[in-house]
Every structure is written in C-alpha cells, then in structure tokens.
Design a protein around this motif. Structure first.
Motif, PDB file in Angstrom:
ATOM      1  N   ASP A 181      -6.321  18.885  -5.548  1.00  0.00           N
ATOM      2  CA  ASP A 181      -5.399  18.296  -6.518  1.00  0.00           C
ATOM      3  C   ASP A 181      -6.104  17.175  -7.273  1.00  0.00           C
ATOM      4  OD1 ASP A 181      -3.298  19.909  -5.734  1.00  0.00           O
ATOM      5  OD2 ASP A 181      -2.360  18.380  -4.468  1.00  0.00           O
ATOM      6  N   GLN A 182      -5.731  17.022  -8.543  1.00  0.00           N
ATOM      7  CA  GLN A 182      -6.282  15.905  -9.302  1.00  0.00           C
ATOM      8  C   GLN A 182      -5.705  14.599  -8.775  1.00  0.00           C
ATOM      9  OE1 GLN A 182      -5.677  16.483 -13.500  1.00  0.00           O
ATOM     10  NE2 GLN A 182      -7.307  17.998 -13.625  1.00  0.00           N
ATOM     11  N   LEU A 183      -6.524  13.568  -8.772  1.00  0.00           N
ATOM     12  CA  LEU A 183      -6.086  12.264  -8.286  1.00  0.00           C
ATOM     13  C   LEU A 183      -5.051  11.621  -9.207  1.00  0.00           C
ATOM     14  CD1 LEU A 183      -9.468  11.039  -6.874  1.00  0.00           C
ATOM     15  CD2 LEU A 183      -7.394  11.513  -5.576  1.00  0.00           C
ATOM     16  N   ARG A 184      -4.832  12.205 -10.373  1.00  0.00           N
ATOM     17  CA  ARG A 184      -3.786  11.723 -11.278  1.00  0.00           C
ATOM     18  C   ARG A 184      -2.435  11.715 -10.555  1.00  0.00           C
ATOM     19  NH1 ARG A 184      -4.216   8.743 -14.528  1.00  0.00           N
ATOM     20  NH2 ARG A 184      -5.819   9.861 -15.650  1.00  0.00           N
ATOM     21  N   ASP A 185      -2.196  12.713  -9.673  1.00  0.00           N
ATOM     22  CA  ASP A 185      -0.936  12.762  -8.923  1.00  0.00           C
ATOM     23  C   ASP A 185      -0.747  11.506  -8.076  1.00  0.00           C
ATOM     24  OD1 ASP A 185      -0.580  15.288  -9.997  1.00  0.00           O
ATOM     25  OD2 ASP A 185      -1.231  16.335  -8.185  1.00  0.00           O
ATOM     26  N   LEU A 186      -1.813  11.066  -7.420  1.00  0.00           N
ATOM     27  CA  LEU A 186      -1.749   9.861  -6.594  1.00  0.00           C
ATOM     28  C   LEU A 186      -1.550   8.623  -7.467  1.00  0.00           C
ATOM     29  CD1 LEU A 186      -2.108   8.496  -3.789  1.00  0.00           C
ATOM     30  CD2 LEU A 186      -4.565   8.432  -4.290  1.00  0.00           C
ATOM     31  N   MET A 187      -2.232   8.569  -8.572  1.00  0.00           N
ATOM     32  CA  MET A 187      -2.106   7.432  -9.481  1.00  0.00           C
ATOM     33  C   MET A 187      -0.687   7.344 -10.045  1.00  0.00           C
ATOM     34  SD  MET A 187      -5.696   7.880 -11.469  1.00  0.00           S
ATOM     35  CE  MET A 187      -7.263   7.494 -10.693  1.00  0.00           C
ATOM     36  N   ASP A 188      -0.144   8.483 -10.478  1.00  0.00           N
ATOM     37  CA  ASP A 188       1.228   8.508 -10.998  1.00  0.00           C
ATOM     38  C   ASP A 188       2.217   8.028  -9.943  1.00  0.00           C
ATOM     39  OD1 ASP A 188       0.231   9.509 -13.369  1.00  0.00           O
ATOM     40  OD2 ASP A 188       0.886  11.565 -12.998  1.00  0.00           O
ATOM     41  N   PHE A 189       2.008   8.461  -8.699  1.00  0.00           N
ATOM     42  CA  PHE A 189       2.870   8.049  -7.593  1.00  0.00           C
ATOM     43  C   PHE A 189       2.836   6.532  -7.430  1.00  0.00           C
ATOM     44  CE2 PHE A 189       3.145   7.112  -2.966  1.00  0.00           C
ATOM     45  CZ  PHE A 189       4.461   7.470  -2.767  1.00  0.00           C
ATOM     46  N   CYS A 190       1.662   5.940  -7.515  1.00  0.00           N
ATOM     47  CA  CYS A 190       1.531   4.484  -7.355  1.00  0.00           C
ATOM     48  C   CYS A 190       2.251   3.733  -8.469  1.00  0.00           C
ATOM     49  CB  CYS A 190       0.062   4.085  -7.315  1.00  0.00           C
ATOM     50  SG  CYS A 190      -0.726   4.605  -5.797  1.00  0.00           S
ATOM     51  N   TYR A 191       2.122   4.205  -9.698  1.00  0.00           N
ATOM     52  CA  TYR A 191       2.815   3.545 -10.801  1.00  0.00           C
ATOM     53  C   TYR A 191       4.330   3.652 -10.640  1.00  0.00           C
ATOM     54  CZ  TYR A 191      -1.523   2.731 -13.328  1.00  0.00           C
ATOM     55  OH  TYR A 191      -2.767   2.280 -13.704  1.00  0.00           O
ATOM     56  N   GLU A 192       4.803   4.765 -10.098  1.00  0.00           N
ATOM     57  CA  GLU A 192       6.242   4.906  -9.833  1.00  0.00           C
ATOM     58  C   GLU A 192       6.700   3.924  -8.758  1.00  0.00           C
ATOM     59  OE1 GLU A 192       7.315   8.937  -8.879  1.00  0.00           O
ATOM     60  OE2 GLU A 192       6.171   9.706 -10.582  1.00  0.00           O
ATOM     61  N   MET A 193       5.851   3.679  -7.768  1.00  0.00           N
ATOM     62  CA  MET A 193       6.199   2.797  -6.661  1.00  0.00           C
ATOM     63  C   MET A 193       6.171   1.328  -7.057  1.00  0.00           C
ATOM     64  SD  MET A 193       6.985   4.843  -4.272  1.00  0.00           S
ATOM     65  CE  MET A 193       7.119   3.758  -2.882  1.00  0.00           C
TER      66      MET A 193
ATOM     67  N   SER B  17       0.855  -1.177   0.000  1.00  0.00           N
ATOM     68  CA  SER B  17       0.000   0.000   0.000  1.00  0.00           C
ATOM     69  C   SER B  17       0.893   1.230   0.000  1.00  0.00           C
ATOM     70  CB  SER B  17      -0.927  -0.005   1.219  1.00  0.00           C
ATOM     71  OG  SER B  17      -0.184   0.070   2.403  1.00  0.00           O
ATOM     72  N   PHE B  18       0.381   2.307  -0.564  1.00  0.00           N
ATOM     73  CA  PHE B  18       1.148   3.526  -0.730  1.00  0.00           C
ATOM     74  C   PHE B  18       0.287   4.711  -0.327  1.00  0.00           C
ATOM     75  CE2 PHE B  18       2.220   0.379  -3.925  1.00  0.00           C
ATOM     76  CZ  PHE B  18       3.536   0.129  -3.584  1.00  0.00           C
ATOM     77  N   SER B  19       0.871   5.615   0.458  1.00  0.00           N
ATOM     78  CA  SER B  19       0.140   6.790   0.920  1.00  0.00           C
ATOM     79  C   SER B  19       0.778   8.051   0.369  1.00  0.00           C
ATOM     80  CB  SER B  19       0.143   6.852   2.449  1.00  0.00           C
ATOM     81  OG  SER B  19      -0.511   5.728   2.983  1.00  0.00           O
TER      82      SER B  19
END
Length: 152
Positions: free
Chosen positions: A105-117, A96-98
């Motif tokens: 903020d657009q949720l795209r930022d969170l999604m991009d972060f998850c793909y990086e992780m 899981s990633f927080s």
C-alpha cells in the motif's frame, strides 16, 4: 474486576471454535487454540482478521475493543507477512497513531489517517521521516524496507 469475553474464530470451511478468555489475555491464546483444534491447518498459516483488519497475536481483546461474542475470521488465502503495523509519532506532543496496512500500500494512506486524527494540523503541513529521510506518499513500506512495528 476481571472481565471476560467469549470469542470465536470462523474459517473458510465454516469451522468455528469458541473460547472464553480474559480481556487482558493475549490473543495468541485464542489463535493457538484454533490451530490445536483444527489440525488440517498448519500452525502459522494464514491470517486472523477482526473487522477486516489483521490482528496482532501479542495484543489483547481489550486492545481491539472486542466485545463478548465478537468473531475473528481466519483466511488461509492471506499471508500474514503481507501486512504490517506502522506508528507515526508526532513530535509536537499530539500523540502517536498506528495503522495496519499491506506492505504494498502507498504510505499516503497512513499520512491521510494521521491528518484525520489531528484536525488541528492542516493537510500537507507535516513532514514524515523514516530513518532520517523524508517519506513520500507514493512510496510503499516494501520499497522502504519497513517491517512490522516501525516508527515514522
């Protein structure tokens, strides 16, 4: 063995308070100390930031990887309710990633972060759900009624 760190809070008026605490103590100890020492600031006003990100008063210095002599910035210009921390729980056992972000903020930022992780998952292969509905990257936490600590 108990580890200690000396942390300080500096505000816009260049006031600085310093306190030594255990790395396992909740940060509310330092935050409450700041409010006690600076009566000109109303309790609960503003936000405390570490490396530019808002801190959760119920987390510890260890949770943020704080080191001795680290500093928190206090800003009365930021309303702490404008930030929330969302956690993406991956169903395939990848963890899981927080991430803390603004409610606007657009949720795209969170999604991009998850793909990086999770580099083993190709960008765009995942599906993000909140309350059983698919989440689109252009939407914001505010639009979806998300609150601090929600899971996706």
């Amino acid at each position: 063995m108990t580890k200690y760190v000396t942390l300080s809070v500096r505000d816009e008026e260049y006031r600085e308070i310093t306190r030594t605490m255990r790395t396992t103590d909740k940060l509310h100890t330092l935050i409450d100390f700041y409010y006690d020492m600076v009566p000109a600031v109303a309790y609960g006003e503003g936000a405390f930031l570490h490396r530019g990100e808002p801190v959760d008063r119920m987390k510890t210095p260890a949770d943020y990887g704080m080191r001795d002599r680290d500093e928190l910035a206090f800003s009365s210009q930021i309303d702490s309710s404008t930030f929330l921390t969302l956690t993406v729980r991956e169903e395939e056992g990848l963890g899981s990633f927080s991430l803390t972000l603004r409610t606007t903020d657009q949720l795209r930022d969170l999604m991009d972060f998850c793909y990086e992780m999770v580099p083993t998952v190709d960008y765009g292969d995942g599906v993000f759900l909140f309350n059983g509905r698919r989440v689109k990257g252009h939407r914001t936490p505010e639009e979806l009624g998300m609150v601090d600590g929600d899971w996706i």
